[in-house]
Design an enzyme around this catalytic site. Structure first.
Site, PDB file in Angstrom:
ATOM      1  N   HIS A  33      39.367 -23.840  24.999  1.00 32.54           N
ATOM      2  CA  HIS A  33      38.846 -22.580  24.419  1.00 32.54           C
ATOM      3  C   HIS A  33      40.279 -21.963  24.043  1.00 32.54           C
ATOM      4  O   HIS A  33      40.350 -21.011  24.279  1.00 32.54           O
ATOM      5  CB  HIS A  33      37.859 -22.049  24.584  1.00 32.54           C
ATOM      6  N   THR A  34      41.524 -22.304  23.562  1.00 34.68           N
ATOM      7  CA  THR A  34      42.721 -21.760  24.009  1.00 34.68           C
ATOM      8  C   THR A  34      43.360 -21.815  22.164  1.00 34.68           C
ATOM      9  O   THR A  34      43.992 -20.876  21.116  1.00 34.68           O
ATOM     10  CB  THR A  34      43.544 -22.271  24.543  1.00 34.68           C
ATOM     11  N   SER A  66      26.746 -45.838   6.638  1.00 36.59           N
ATOM     12  CA  SER A  66      26.406 -45.463   7.987  1.00 36.59           C
ATOM     13  C   SER A  66      26.141 -46.357   8.449  1.00 36.59           C
ATOM     14  O   SER A  66      25.184 -46.034   9.021  1.00 36.59           O
ATOM     15  CB  SER A  66      26.591 -43.647   8.314  1.00 36.59           C
ATOM     16  N   GLY A 119      28.452 -36.595  20.584  1.00 36.64           N
ATOM     17  CA  GLY A 119      27.630 -35.799  21.425  1.00 36.64           C
ATOM     18  C   GLY A 119      28.433 -35.629  22.705  1.00 36.64           C
ATOM     19  O   GLY A 119      28.644 -35.338  23.736  1.00 36.64           O
ATOM     20  N   ALA A 120      29.491 -36.709  23.095  1.00 38.43           N
ATOM     21  CA  ALA A 120      30.120 -36.291  24.903  1.00 38.43           C
ATOM     22  C   ALA A 120      31.290 -35.665  25.088  1.00 38.43           C
ATOM     23  O   ALA A 120      32.049 -36.053  25.327  1.00 38.43           O
ATOM     24  CB  ALA A 120      30.180 -38.013  24.728  1.00 38.43           C
ATOM     25  N   SER A 123      35.334 -35.275  20.568  1.00 42.18           N
ATOM     26  CA  SER A 123      35.552 -35.142  19.203  1.00 42.18           C
ATOM     27  C   SER A 123      35.342 -36.391  17.739  1.00 42.18           C
ATOM     28  O   SER A 123      35.890 -36.555  17.175  1.00 42.18           O
ATOM     29  CB  SER A 123      36.917 -34.500  18.972  1.00 42.18           C
ATOM     30  N   GLU A 157      34.587 -28.076   9.315  1.00 42.40           N
ATOM     31  CA  GLU A 157      33.577 -28.102  10.508  1.00 42.40           C
ATOM     32  C   GLU A 157      32.906 -26.106  10.067  1.00 42.40           C
ATOM     33  O   GLU A 157      32.069 -26.290   9.321  1.00 42.40           O
ATOM     34  CB  GLU A 157      34.085 -27.852  11.688  1.00 42.40           C
ATOM     35  N   ASP A 169      41.156 -30.972  17.968  1.00 47.68           N
ATOM     36  CA  ASP A 169      41.069 -31.722  18.059  1.00 47.68           C
ATOM     37  C   ASP A 169      41.170 -32.620  16.065  1.00 47.68           C
ATOM     38  O   ASP A 169      41.483 -33.826  16.632  1.00 47.68           O
ATOM     39  CB  ASP A 169      38.641 -31.869  17.684  1.00 47.68           C
TER      40      ASP A 169
HETATM   41  C1  GLA Z   1      36.024 -27.946  20.907  1.00 52.01           C
HETATM   42  C2  GLA Z   1      36.626 -27.163  19.225  1.00 52.01           C
HETATM   43  C3  GLA Z   1      38.646 -27.294  20.169  1.00 52.01           C
HETATM   44  C4  GLA Z   1      38.474 -26.073  20.843  1.00 52.01           C
HETATM   45  C5  GLA Z   1      37.269 -27.165  22.399  1.00 52.01           C
HETATM   46  C6  GLA Z   1      37.652 -26.217  23.452  1.00 52.01           C
HETATM   47  O1  GLA Z   1      36.065 -29.843  20.469  1.00 52.01           O
HETATM   48  O2  GLA Z   1      36.909 -28.468  17.495  1.00 52.01           O
HETATM   49  O3  GLA Z   1      38.290 -27.160  18.422  1.00 52.01           O
HETATM   50  O4  GLA Z   1      37.571 -25.080  20.699  1.00 52.01           O
HETATM   51  O5  GLA Z   1      36.171 -26.991  21.643  1.00 52.01           O
HETATM   52  O6  GLA Z   1      38.586 -26.043  24.077  1.00 52.01           O
END
Ligand code: GLA
Length: 382
Positions: A33-34, A66, A119-120, A123, A157, A169
Site C-alpha cells: 500500500h505504498t 476463457s 483472489g489469492a 495479481s 483497473e 502489480d
Molecule cells: C493491490 C494493488 C497494488 C498495491 C497492493 C498493495 O495489489 O493492485 O497496486 O497497492 O494492492 O500493496
C-alpha cells in the site's frame, strides 16, 4: 502450464494458429500500500501467469474464449460496447486504454488460460492486463514502452474495474526478471533489480483461500484516507507531494485536524517506507533476521493500523511466529489471500504441516501452499 493444450483449444475455437503470449503474477517481499503513496515496493514476478493465444482477425471485433471460466465473449472496440462480464472487461479495458492513447488497433481472436490462483493476492488481473498490453503492442507494432504498458493495465483497473490501484502489480508483471526482485520508487518510477537467492531459506506463500467481500471498495477507501492525510500535511509542507514524502513529525502536527482512522492509515504508510529501505539494506548484507523482523512489522501495521488483514491471515501469521519462521506477513491488498513467509529450510516442513493442521481445525479447510519461484515478466512464447 500446458501450452500445447492452449494451442489445441485455439485451433478448435477458431480453426487457425495463434501466437502465444504470457505475463506472470507477482509476489511482494515488502512495501505494501505504498505504491499509490509514492513510496517503495519490492516485488518479483512468479512462475504462475496468464497465457493467451492470439490471432489478428482483420475486423474490429474481439472474440474470446476463457478456458478457466468456460466462457465465450465478443466485443467491438467502441467505448459504447463495454462488456458486463468480468474477465473480458480486463481485455476490453486494455484495448480501450491503448486506443485512448492514440494508437490504432483492430480486432482479434483469443483463447485465455492461467495458473495464477484467483483472489489469492498474486495479481491475476495484472497478469491478464499485461499479457494483452504486451501482446497488442507487439502484434500491432505500436512501439509503446514498458512503463506505459504497465500504466495501461493500471488505467484499466481504474477506469473499467473500479479499483484505484497503484502501479506495483502491472510493473512487476511487465518488468519481472528470473531470480531478481525489483525495488521501485513509485514517485519517480526509478527501479533496481536485486538478485534474490536467500541461501538456506525458502520463500513460501500460504493461501487462506478466502477473499472477503468489499475488498475493492475498502481498498479505495484506504487510498482516500491517505490522500486526505497527505493534503493536510502538504498544506503546511508544500514539498510533500505524496504521503510517503512525509515524516511522523509532520503527521503529528496535523493529528487533530484529521480523523483517528486517517491518522492510523498514514502512520502505517510512513512506517512502511522505512521498512522497505531497511529490508533492501539487510538483504545486501545477507541479514535475513532483519528482513524477517521488518516483515512481521509490516504485518502488524497492516493488521492493526491499516486494517486490511483478517482473522485467517492473522492466524497464519501467529503460527509462523510460533514455529520460529524468520519473517511472515499478509501480502498484497489484503482482506484475504496469502501470507508470504521467509522460512529456514530446516523449519519448512514442520511449519507447513503445523499451519495446515491448525488452520484446518479452525477454519474447516487447509491453506494452499505455493513455493515462490522468481521468474521473467511479460513475453511472447512462440
Ligand atoms: C493491490 C494493488 C497494488 C498495491 C497492493 C498493495 O495489489 O493492485 O497496486 O497497492 O494492492 O500493496
Amino acid at each position: 502450464m500446458e501450452i500445447q493444450e492452449l494451442k489445441r483449444i485455439f485451433k478448435q475455437c477458431f480453426d487457425a494458429e495463434g501466437v502465444i503470449y504470457t505475463s506472470p503474477g507477482r509476489i511482494n517481499l515488502i512495501g505494501e500500500h505504498t505504491d499509490y503513496n509514492g513510496g517503495f515496493v519490492f516485488p518479483g514476478a512468479i512462475d504462475k501467469g496468464i497465457y493467451a493465444a492470439i490471432r489478428l482477425n482483420g475486423t474490429d471485433v474481439v472474440n474470446g474464449y476463457s478456458v478457466d471460466y468456460d466462457a465465450r465473449w465478443s466485443f467491438s472496440l467502441e467505448e459504447s460496447d463495454r462488456p458486463r462480464k468480468s474477465g473480458s472487461q480486463y481485455i476490453y479495458g486494455v484495448c480501450r486504454e491503448i486506443q485512448k492513447r492514440g494508437y490504432q488497433i483492430g480486432g482479434f481472436d483469443t483463447v485465455v488460460m492461467g495458473d495464477v490462483p484467483l483472489g489469492a493476492g498474486m495479481s491475476s488481473s495484472a497478469a491478464l492486463e499485461s499479457t494483452f498490453a504486451f501482446a497488442l503492442n507487439d502484434l500491432f507494432n505500436l512501439g509503446i514502452d514498458k512503463f506505459e504498458l504497465a500504466r495501461i493495465g493500471q488505467a484499466t483497473e481504474h477506469n473499467y474495474c473500479g479499483v484505484k490501484c497503484g502501479i506495483m502489480d502491472q510493473f512487476a508483471s511487465v518488468f519481472g526478471k528470473a531470480g531478481h526482485l525489483m525495488r521501485l520508487n513509485c514517485a519517480t518510477m526509478e527501479f533496481e533489480y536485486f538478485p534474490f537467492n536467500p541461501k538456506g531459506y525458502k520463500l513460501v506463500l500460504l493461501d487462506t483461500r478466502v477473499k472477503h467481500e468489499l475488498a475493492s471498495s475498502a481498498y479505495n477507501k484506504r487510498r482516500e484516507s491517505c490522500e486526505n492525510a497527505c493534503a493536510y500535511i502538504a498544506a503546511r509542507h508544500p514539498e510533500v507531494k505524496y504521503l510517503s514524502d512525509a515524516t511522523m513529525e509532520m503527521l503529528n502536527e496535523i493529528e487533530t485536524e484529521i480523523s483517528a482512522e486517517d491518522y492510523m492509515r498514514a502512520e502505517y504508510v510512513i512506517g512502511e517506507k522505512q521498512r522497505v529501505l531497511d529490508v533492501c539494506e539487510a538483504l545486501e548484507k545477507g541479514d535475513y533476521e532483519t528482513v524477517g523482523d521488518r516483515m512481521y512489522g509490516t504485518h502488524y501495521g497492516m493488521s492493526k493500523l491499516y486494517e486490511v488483514s483478517c482473522e485467517e491471515l492473522d492466524f497464519l501469521n501467529d503460527i509462523a511466529k510460533e514455529c520460529g519462521v524468520t519473517g511472515s506477513r499478509v501480502m498484497g491488498g489484503g482482506f484475504g489471500g496469502c501470507t508470504i513467509n521467509l522460512v529456514k529450510e530446516n523449519l519448512y516442513l514442520d511449519f507447513i504441516s503445523k499451519a495446515k493442521a491448525q488452520f484446518l481445525k479452525k477454519f474447516g479447510h487447509e491453506p494452499r501452499i505455493y513455493d515462490v519461484v522468481i521468474s521473467d515478466g511479460a513475453r511472447r512464447l512462440e
